[in-house]
Scaffold this active site. Sequence first.
Site, PDB file in Angstrom:
ATOM      1  N   SER A 153       0.879  -1.073  -0.114  1.00  0.00           N
ATOM      2  CA  SER A 153       0.163   0.187   0.122  1.00  0.00           C
ATOM      3  C   SER A 153       0.774   1.217   0.145  1.00  0.00           C
ATOM      4  O   SER A 153       2.241   1.108   0.633  1.00  0.00           O
ATOM      5  CB  SER A 153      -1.039   0.055   1.135  1.00  0.00           C
ATOM      6  OG  SER A 153      -1.714   1.376   1.216  1.00  0.00           O
ATOM      7  N   TYR A 167      -1.748  -0.219  10.179  1.00  0.00           N
ATOM      8  CA  TYR A 167      -1.716  -0.889   8.848  1.00  0.00           C
ATOM      9  C   TYR A 167      -0.479  -0.268   8.222  1.00  0.00           C
ATOM     10  O   TYR A 167       0.047  -1.173   7.285  1.00  0.00           O
ATOM     11  CB  TYR A 167      -3.136  -0.248   8.304  1.00  0.00           C
ATOM     12  CG  TYR A 167      -3.269  -0.668   6.777  1.00  0.00           C
ATOM     13  CD1 TYR A 167      -3.966  -1.993   6.511  1.00  0.00           C
ATOM     14  CD2 TYR A 167      -2.995   0.158   5.834  1.00  0.00           C
ATOM     15  CE1 TYR A 167      -3.993  -2.263   5.061  1.00  0.00           C
ATOM     16  CE2 TYR A 167      -3.243  -0.324   4.507  1.00  0.00           C
ATOM     17  CZ  TYR A 167      -3.665  -1.396   3.981  1.00  0.00           C
ATOM     18  OH  TYR A 167      -3.986  -1.649   2.952  1.00  0.00           O
TER      19      TYR A 167
END
Length: 258
Positions: A153, A167
């Site tokens: 990501s 995350y």
Amino acid sequence: MDQRGLNEVTDLQPTGVIVVTGGSRGIGAATCRLAHATGYQVVFSYNSNADAAATVVADCDGAAIAVQADVRHEADAANLFDAAEEAFGPATVLVNNAGILHEQVRFDEMSVDRWREVFDVNVIGSFICAREAVRRMSTRHGGAGGVIVNVSSAASYLGSPGEYIDYAATKAAIDTMTLGLGKEVATEGIRVNAVRPGVIYTDIHASGGEPGRVDRVAGGVPMKRGGQAEEVADAILWLASDASSYITATTLNVSGGR
């Protein structure tokens, strides 16, 4: 395990056997659909939503297998690869896509349990599946080679302050695993790369408590728009293909320039 479609005949010549973790929604589902259209035999895992998994199988003309699996568990990961091999033959591509995030909160409000769960799924789960793939694909172990594509990501380099630093940290770990593993198995017939999606229209943002997050932050993207799951799937399938045959230990941003 959903066995529908095993005897279906399509006009496509098989490209290989692709295993996608977390294939029932978002980027994983888009990858399964594109892989099927490209000629892959498709096997994907889902955690709990059997209806969503059945929809993806149907989108693949019934010629895909959905396997319920929790990638945090070694037995489930092994079963996923065993199911692929039993149905179609040894996996030639692994797409490590399964991942979770929790609601947006400040770092000092996060619990240890939250960090452990996110790392268990996003990092340990990806490690277990990648290790399973290496043990089966590596020429060192008698395999014929293959490709691993990890889904990271843009959060890995942006940090996600005020939202989900946990995350972001897991995705930074995925970047490092991609780099190290890609170099380690480069002479064993395996290429290992990753994609870093930016803000993409998927329902994972609802898990973070803000379903409309993409529209809120799209103005900060140089291309001035959010991305589509299919655009990420295009990059994944390119990295899986022979068109990227001299690329390994590399992470590709799919983030509109962000």
